[in-house]
Design an enzyme around this catalytic site. Structure first.
Site, PDB file in Angstrom:
ATOM      1  N   CYS A  54       1.434  17.457   0.897  1.00 51.32           N
ATOM      2  CA  CYS A  54       2.700  16.800   0.889  1.00 51.32           C
ATOM      3  C   CYS A  54       3.595  17.651   0.153  1.00 51.32           C
ATOM      4  CB  CYS A  54       2.725  15.627   0.312  1.00 51.32           C
ATOM      5  SG  CYS A  54       3.852  14.657  -0.288  1.00 51.32           S
ATOM      6  N   CYS A  60       6.845  14.817  -7.657  1.00 48.60           N
ATOM      7  CA  CYS A  60       6.442  13.379  -7.549  1.00 48.60           C
ATOM      8  C   CYS A  60       5.538  13.076  -8.416  1.00 48.60           C
ATOM      9  CB  CYS A  60       6.109  12.880  -6.207  1.00 48.60           C
ATOM     10  SG  CYS A  60       5.799  11.176  -5.948  1.00 48.60           S
ATOM     11  N   CYS A  63       1.004  11.393  -6.990  1.00 47.02           N
ATOM     12  CA  CYS A  63      -0.344  11.676  -6.614  1.00 47.02           C
ATOM     13  C   CYS A  63      -0.765  12.885  -7.794  1.00 47.02           C
ATOM     14  CB  CYS A  63      -0.216  12.573  -5.424  1.00 47.02           C
ATOM     15  SG  CYS A  63      -0.281  11.357  -4.074  1.00 47.02           S
ATOM     16  N   CYS A 137       6.347  11.007   2.403  1.00 50.34           N
ATOM     17  CA  CYS A 137       5.162  10.504   1.593  1.00 50.34           C
ATOM     18  C   CYS A 137       4.088  10.136   2.405  1.00 50.34           C
ATOM     19  CB  CYS A 137       5.549   9.350   0.731  1.00 50.34           C
ATOM     20  SG  CYS A 137       4.058   8.688  -0.266  1.00 50.34           S
ATOM     21  N   GLN A 237      -4.625  -5.874  -2.682  1.00 51.44           N
ATOM     22  CA  GLN A 237      -5.261  -4.517  -2.589  1.00 51.44           C
ATOM     23  C   GLN A 237      -4.641  -3.579  -1.893  1.00 51.44           C
ATOM     24  OE1 GLN A 237      -8.248  -3.949  -4.186  1.00 51.44           O
ATOM     25  NE2 GLN A 237      -8.900  -6.154  -4.657  1.00 51.44           N
ATOM     26  N   PHE A 264     -11.250 -14.731 -11.365  1.00 51.64           N
ATOM     27  CA  PHE A 264     -10.212 -13.869 -11.324  1.00 51.64           C
ATOM     28  C   PHE A 264      -9.952 -13.928  -9.749  1.00 51.64           C
ATOM     29  CE2 PHE A 264     -12.291 -12.607 -15.092  1.00 51.64           C
ATOM     30  CZ  PHE A 264     -11.317 -12.660 -15.873  1.00 51.64           C
ATOM     31  N   GLU A 284      -8.471 -18.775 -11.366  1.00 51.21           N
ATOM     32  CA  GLU A 284      -7.291 -17.555 -11.541  1.00 51.21           C
ATOM     33  C   GLU A 284      -6.590 -18.108 -12.780  1.00 51.21           C
ATOM     34  OE1 GLU A 284      -4.836 -14.943 -11.971  1.00 51.21           O
ATOM     35  OE2 GLU A 284      -6.522 -14.561 -10.666  1.00 51.21           O
ATOM     36  N   ASP A 332     -13.735 -10.249 -10.317  1.00 55.40           N
ATOM     37  CA  ASP A 332     -12.814  -9.116 -10.142  1.00 55.40           C
ATOM     38  C   ASP A 332     -11.745  -9.086 -11.174  1.00 55.40           C
ATOM     39  OD1 ASP A 332     -11.216  -7.047  -8.903  1.00 55.40           O
ATOM     40  OD2 ASP A 332     -10.537  -8.304  -7.411  1.00 55.40           O
ATOM     41  N   CYS A 358     -11.612  -1.995 -11.154  1.00 54.28           N
ATOM     42  CA  CYS A 358     -10.736  -0.881 -10.898  1.00 54.28           C
ATOM     43  C   CYS A 358     -10.893   0.123 -11.970  1.00 54.28           C
ATOM     44  CB  CYS A 358      -9.152  -1.319 -10.534  1.00 54.28           C
ATOM     45  SG  CYS A 358      -8.418  -2.377 -12.010  1.00 54.28           S
TER      46      CYS A 358
END
Length: 400
Positions: A54, A60, A63, A137, A237, A264, A284, A332, A358
């Site tokens: 890119c 930027c 990334c 992008c 997601q 969650f 939740e 999660d 995550c």
């Protein structure tokens, strides 16, 4: 000054020297020298170094790893999980990583500011407030890239010359779902302009700080067979590819369970696919997410019973005794993990647990709680939906 060698990457993918100094866009094994401004110049490049695909990469902040080969990134992200678990004395099968394709990011937060000539839209530079335009992008879904004229028009309405606005943009089944934050208070004339923009650019829904301003068509997402309209700015997601892979992992982990608890749950990413074969108790902390999940379930056909409940699982985790009769649990949590909830889960004797995370560090901490209580970590599936970043997702199966 003598040259320096990069020994490893830290958790943000910056290269580290033996004395702990960090340098962005470097790789292990590289020899560097310092430029007058303190940045690294590569003397001896790694065999894993590649040309960034890119043209925005150096400016930027979106990334961190485009200078590394795909094989290196896959190995490094897998190693983050292995290292986190090893630090807790846990060994398990770690499956080959699954990486989302380029231009598949369906959810992004972009920023806008007014200029003398109109407006500027983009991401912030790395560790900077500078706004970098990214018209080509390689991460974003083309539908988001094509929305730049709409976002520019919104910026001219929402922002002053000194302020910046943010746009949470989700790609839905029916068009873009845009939530504006940081904008000025709207008057009736603004609302009329915004409604016209929604029609002109065929946006599904436009919201202002979480309140819908104009809806051309409710922006739906499909979770299994259920059609759900998430609240404005809701978490999804980041790629449909990763969502599908995570759902497959969860389905494998819960197996043939007939009574499932989803902790969650959000607005139903895992709840509603599970409800095809199991009754689900979904919990939740946010009312609007639970309302969207419940509506999606009620409007679907062929699903088992779903009981959707608003509950702050950090302040009031589900107690071990409340899991009585549960065949499987899906969990999660946010990046911080769910330490208190995991302690209760550890004492529950639920036969199977599908875990999604995550954050490999908080996952390893919570995995240790479960394994010390007698659970076995059967496997971990790394999933790289934040391509070229330092982030890694995972799904895992625990069993008694």
């Amino acid at each position: 000054m003598s040259n320096l060698e990069i020994e490893r990457l830290n958790l943000t993918a910056d290269g580290l020297t033996a004395d702990g100094r960090s340098f962005e866009r470097t790789l292990p094994g590289e020899e560097i020298t310092l430029a007058p401004d303190g940045t690294a110049r590569i003397v001896t490049p790694s065999t894993d170094r590649v040309a960034a695909p890119c043209r925005h990469f150096k400016s930027c902040g979106g990334c961190a790893l485009q200078h590394a080969s795909d094989a290196f990134v896959a190995s490094w992200k897998t190693q983050l999980i292995e290292t986190g678990l090893a630090a807790r004395g846990i060994e398990t099968e770690i499956r080959p990583i699954k990486t989302s394709p380029a231009q598949s990011r369906r959810r992004a937060v972009l920023h806008g500011k007014r200029t003398k000539k109109g407006a500027q839209i983009g991401f912030h530079g790395r560790r900077s407030d500078a706004l970098i335009e990214v018209p080509s992008c390689l991460l974003l879904d083309p539908n988001i890239l094509d929305a730049q004229p709409m976002l520019e028009a919104l910026t001219e309405i929402a922002a002053s010359r000194k302020s910046e606005v943010s746009f949470t943009v989700n790609v839905s089944q029916d068009g873009l779902d845009i939530d504006v934050t940081g904008g000025k208070d709207l008057d009736p004339r603004d609302i009329a302009q915004l409604s016209a923009l929604v029609e002109t650019h065929q946006v599904a829904r436009l919201s202002w700080a979480g309140d819908a301003v104009a809806t051309r068509i409710p922006p739906a997402q499909f979770f299994g067979d259920a059609r759900v309209v998430p609240p404005p700015g809701a978490f999804l997601q980041a790629t449909a590819h990763a969502e599908t892979e995570l759902q497959k992992c969860v389905a494998e982990a819960i197996g043939s369970a007939k009574q499932v608890v989803d902790l969650f749950s959000g607005c139903g990413t895992f709840t509603l696919p599970a409800a095809k074969t199991a009754e689900v108790w979904a919990l939740e902390g946010e009312d609007d997410l639970i309302a969207a999940l419940d509506t999606g379930w009620r409007q679907a056909s062929g699903l088992k019973k779903v009981t959707a409940v608003t509950r702050d699982l950090f302040r009031r985790p589900v107690l071990a005794s409340e899991f009585k009769g549960t065949d499987a649990v899906i969990i999660d949590p946010p990046r911080a993990g769910a330490e208190a909830q995991t302690h209760e889960l550890a004492g529950s004797n639920v036969p199977r647990i599908a875990s999604v995370s995550c954050n490999p560090v908080s996952f390893a901490r919570d995995a240790e709680i479960l394994t010390q209580a007698g659970y076995r970590l059967d496997w971990v599936q790394p999933i790289d939906q934040f391509r070229w970043s330092s982030h890694v997702e995972l799904a895992a199966q625990f069993s008694l």
